[in-house]
Design an enzyme around this catalytic site. Structure first.
Site, PDB file in Angstrom:
ATOM      1  CB  SER A 110      42.854  43.228  32.835  1.00  0.00           C
ATOM      2  OG  SER A 110      42.278  42.347  32.506  1.00  0.00           O
ATOM      3  CG  ASP A 206      36.613  40.128  36.473  1.00  0.00           C
ATOM      4  OD1 ASP A 206      36.001  40.602  35.688  1.00  0.00           O
ATOM      5  OD2 ASP A 206      37.442  40.887  36.952  1.00  0.00           O
ATOM      6  CG  HIS A 236      37.728  43.453  34.087  1.00  0.00           C
ATOM      7  ND1 HIS A 236      38.394  42.838  34.591  1.00  0.00           N
ATOM      8  CD2 HIS A 236      38.209  43.962  32.899  1.00  0.00           C
ATOM      9  CE1 HIS A 236      39.332  42.660  33.953  1.00  0.00           C
ATOM     10  NE2 HIS A 236      39.937  43.407  33.485  1.00  0.00           N
TER      11      HIS A 236
END
Length: 266
Positions: A110, A206, A236
């Site tokens: 991320s 995601d 995610h």
């Protein structure tokens, strides 16, 4: 792990911790420097302890977790500069900790994936492109917004991340709206030639997946070797569910195999 130890790394923005996970007594080993996710705003070495141990054990390498400064107290480019500093530190001083400083990779999930690519861009532009042999990128963020389609499909109730959350994270991370145009903050805007090979772990469900799917061909067009794996049904942060998820187990195995190839290959 055979040994876990922490060190303070000096940086103009203040010293920061690096935690080294060493899976066996054999030395020296190559290393992965890992940057945790959390929107540049939260999470820590402890929240990602399991993920880093998995990579160390599966790949047979040292994993060095970078405890970078969090926003909104620390704005762009503080965390980025700490990431680049950590690479240079381990390259220079890694032998003291059983690390082969000539065999380093950089990665994260991320926001940590964003910082990994940005740090490689910074190192490249400052004449240190050869310090990193590869980028391990797990559901990274590369620009400040998500499309309506992505939000409608994967950002509703029950999903791990929404467009509004990402907008909040970017607002906390950047000093001003002008930073959103800076390729070191938003790497999709960067010239990508000269970056090291990349591995992408891409979850199907995601809001950030479209950003990986935009970055992968752009890297290839710039001459960067890319290995990408799409994980059906994953969302995610799915790697953190490895204790119960066969999909997370497979993704960690894929990433570890790629790391071994980059770091132990010819």
């Amino acid at each position: 792990m055979a040994h876990v130890h922490e060190h303070l790394v000096p940086c103009p923005h203040g010293d920061f911790r690096v935690r080294l996970y060493d899976p066996s007594p054999a030395k020296p080993k190559p290393a992965l420097l890992y940057l945790h996710g959390g929107g540049w705003t939260f999470f820590s070495l402890d929240t990602h302890d399991r993920v880093m141990r998995e990579y160390a054990a599966r790949a047979g390498i040292v994993v060095a977790g970078i405890d970078y400064a969090l926003s909104p107290e620390a704005k762009f480019p503080v965390a980025l500069e700490q990431a680049a500093t950590a690479v240079r530190w381990l390259h220079r001083d890694g032998a003291a900790f059983g690390v082969d400083g000539a065999r380093l990779t950089l990665g994260g999930d991320s926001a940590g994936g964003n910082l990994s690519v940005a740090a490689c861009l910074k190192l490249r532009d400052e004449g240190d492109a050869g310090l990193v042999r590869g980028m391990l990128l797990n559901y990274p963020a590369f620009e400040g917004d998500c499309s309506d389609e992505s939000q409608d499909r994967y950002g509703g109730p029950g999903y791990m991340l929404t467009r509004d959350e990402m907008r909040m994270f970017w607002t906390r991370y950047l000093r001003s709206p002008d930073d959103a145009q800076n390729p070191l903050a938003a790497p999709l805007r960067a010239q990508l030639g000269g970056l090291p090979p990349a591995f992408f772990a891409v979850p199907e469900c995601d809001v950030l997946t479209e950003q990986s799917l935009a970055m992968i061909p752009k890297l290839r067009d710039a001459g960067v070797a890319v290995t990408d794996r799409l994980y059906p049904g994953a969302t995610h942060s799915f790697l953190e569910a490895v204790s119960i998820s066969p999909t997370a187990d497979r993704a960690l195995a894929d990433g570890a195999a790629w790391l071994r190839d980059r770091l132990f290959g010819g």
